[in-house]
Design a protein around this motif. Structure first.
Motif, mmCIF file in Angstrom:
data_model
loop_
_atom_site.group_PDB
_atom_site.id
_atom_site.type_symbol
_atom_site.label_atom_id
_atom_site.label_comp_id
_atom_site.label_asym_id
_atom_site.label_seq_id
_atom_site.Cartn_x
_atom_site.Cartn_y
_atom_site.Cartn_z
ATOM 1 N N MET A 1 1.180 -0.926 0.391
ATOM 2 C CA MET A 1 0.114 -0.067 -0.013
ATOM 3 C C MET A 1 1.002 1.176 0.363
ATOM 4 S SD MET A 1 -3.070 0.622 2.466
ATOM 5 C CE MET A 1 -2.867 2.501 3.291
ATOM 6 N N LYS A 2 0.112 2.486 -0.681
ATOM 7 C CA LYS A 2 1.364 3.477 -0.912
ATOM 8 C C LYS A 2 1.087 4.015 0.370
ATOM 9 C CE LYS A 2 1.369 7.439 -3.453
ATOM 10 N NZ LYS A 2 1.744 8.148 -4.922
ATOM 11 N N MET A 3 2.037 4.556 0.721
ATOM 12 C CA MET A 3 1.940 5.340 2.363
ATOM 13 C C MET A 3 1.492 6.999 1.778
ATOM 14 S SD MET A 3 4.194 3.936 4.440
ATOM 15 C CE MET A 3 4.035 5.574 5.145
ATOM 16 N N ILE A 4 0.698 7.368 2.690
ATOM 17 C CA ILE A 4 -0.451 8.246 3.069
ATOM 18 C C ILE A 4 0.198 9.321 3.606
ATOM 19 C CG2 ILE A 4 -2.475 9.092 3.938
ATOM 20 C CD1 ILE A 4 -3.647 6.838 3.539
ATOM 21 N N LYS A 5 1.134 9.441 4.173
ATOM 22 C CA LYS A 5 1.693 10.723 5.029
ATOM 23 C C LYS A 5 2.316 11.391 3.530
ATOM 24 C CE LYS A 5 5.208 11.971 8.464
ATOM 25 N NZ LYS A 5 5.895 11.180 9.114
ATOM 26 N N ASP A 6 1.788 12.729 4.277
ATOM 27 C CA ASP A 6 2.267 13.966 2.819
ATOM 28 C C ASP A 6 1.609 14.067 1.615
ATOM 29 O OD1 ASP A 6 4.324 15.055 5.012
ATOM 30 O OD2 ASP A 6 6.081 13.851 4.341
ATOM 31 N N GLN A 7 0.673 13.259 1.549
ATOM 32 C CA GLN A 7 0.158 12.997 0.245
ATOM 33 C C GLN A 7 -1.239 14.649 0.169
ATOM 34 O OE1 GLN A 7 -0.179 11.043 -2.483
ATOM 35 N NE2 GLN A 7 1.989 10.980 -2.040
ATOM 36 N N LYS A 8 -1.448 14.915 -0.536
ATOM 37 C CA LYS A 8 -2.654 16.351 -0.352
ATOM 38 C C LYS A 8 -4.363 15.474 -1.208
ATOM 39 C CE LYS A 8 1.104 19.534 0.311
ATOM 40 N NZ LYS A 8 1.906 20.890 -0.553
ATOM 41 N N ALA A 22 -13.988 14.929 4.432
ATOM 42 C CA ALA A 22 -12.316 15.913 4.433
ATOM 43 C C ALA A 22 -12.458 15.279 5.836
ATOM 44 C CB ALA A 22 -12.932 17.231 4.355
ATOM 45 N N TRP A 23 -13.130 15.381 6.344
ATOM 46 C CA TRP A 23 -12.802 14.697 7.728
ATOM 47 C C TRP A 23 -12.303 12.969 7.967
ATOM 48 C CZ3 TRP A 23 -13.709 10.731 11.361
ATOM 49 C CH2 TRP A 23 -13.130 10.555 12.923
ATOM 50 N N TRP A 24 -12.800 12.473 7.246
ATOM 51 C CA TRP A 24 -11.877 10.785 6.734
ATOM 52 C C TRP A 24 -10.243 11.006 6.470
ATOM 53 C CZ3 TRP A 24 -13.237 7.199 9.906
ATOM 54 C CH2 TRP A 24 -15.089 6.536 10.431
ATOM 55 N N LEU A 25 -10.480 11.582 5.100
ATOM 56 C CA LEU A 25 -9.223 11.495 5.180
ATOM 57 C C LEU A 25 -8.444 12.169 6.375
ATOM 58 C CD1 LEU A 25 -11.162 12.927 1.056
ATOM 59 C CD2 LEU A 25 -9.415 10.862 1.894
ATOM 60 N N HIS A 27 -8.014 12.002 8.663
ATOM 61 C CA HIS A 27 -8.001 11.442 10.001
ATOM 62 C C HIS A 27 -7.023 9.998 9.784
ATOM 63 C CE1 HIS A 27 -9.465 8.966 13.536
ATOM 64 N NE2 HIS A 27 -9.594 8.212 12.507
ATOM 65 N N ILE A 28 -7.157 9.859 8.558
ATOM 66 C CA ILE A 28 -6.884 8.302 8.200
ATOM 67 C C ILE A 28 -5.113 9.320 7.795
ATOM 68 C CG2 ILE A 28 -8.442 7.098 7.541
ATOM 69 C CD1 ILE A 28 -7.776 6.666 4.677
ATOM 70 N N GLY A 29 -4.652 10.671 7.718
ATOM 71 C CA GLY A 29 -3.344 11.220 7.325
ATOM 72 C C GLY A 29 -3.048 11.767 6.286
ATOM 73 N N TYR A 30 -4.186 11.869 5.435
ATOM 74 C CA TYR A 30 -4.272 12.849 4.185
ATOM 75 C C TYR A 30 -4.255 14.168 4.272
ATOM 76 C CZ TYR A 30 -5.094 8.999 0.818
ATOM 77 O OH TYR A 30 -5.170 8.048 -0.105
ATOM 78 N N HIS A 31 -3.767 15.404 3.691
ATOM 79 C CA HIS A 31 -3.155 16.971 4.276
ATOM 80 C C HIS A 31 -4.414 17.476 3.484
ATOM 81 C CE1 HIS A 31 0.522 17.021 6.581
ATOM 82 N NE2 HIS A 31 0.872 16.277 5.495
ATOM 83 N N VAL A 32 -5.622 17.846 3.550
ATOM 84 C CA VAL A 32 -7.103 17.802 3.477
ATOM 85 C C VAL A 32 -7.233 19.506 2.842
ATOM 86 C CG1 VAL A 32 -9.280 17.646 3.248
ATOM 87 C CG2 VAL A 32 -7.820 15.871 3.998
ATOM 88 N N THR A 33 -7.411 20.363 1.668
ATOM 89 C CA THR A 33 -7.599 21.389 1.155
ATOM 90 C C THR A 33 -9.424 21.572 1.146
ATOM 91 O OG1 THR A 33 -5.800 22.137 0.962
ATOM 92 C CG2 THR A 33 -7.744 23.063 0.837
#
Length: 48
Positions: A1-8, A22-25, A27-33
């Motif tokens: 699985m691809k690392m989620i850290k620092d994904q926007k 936005a909340w769920w993404l 919550h699992i580690g994405y940076h959301v705008t």
């Protein structure tokens, strides 16, 4: 699985679906705008 850290992610639309996504993404580690064009929440506009 691809690392989620620092994904926007950009979500267009702050309706209940956009806010939930936005909340769920976040919550699992994405940076959301989250962006919204409307000046007021859709709930306020529906009450008119």
């Amino acid at each position: 699985m691809k690392m989620i850290k620092d994904q926007k992610i950009l979500i267009s639309g702050a309706s209940i679906a956009g806010l939930s996504a936005a909340w769920w993404l976040e919550h699992i580690g994405y940076h959301v705008t989250l962006v919204e064009m409307a000046e007021q929440s859709r709930r306020q506009q529906a009450e008119r």
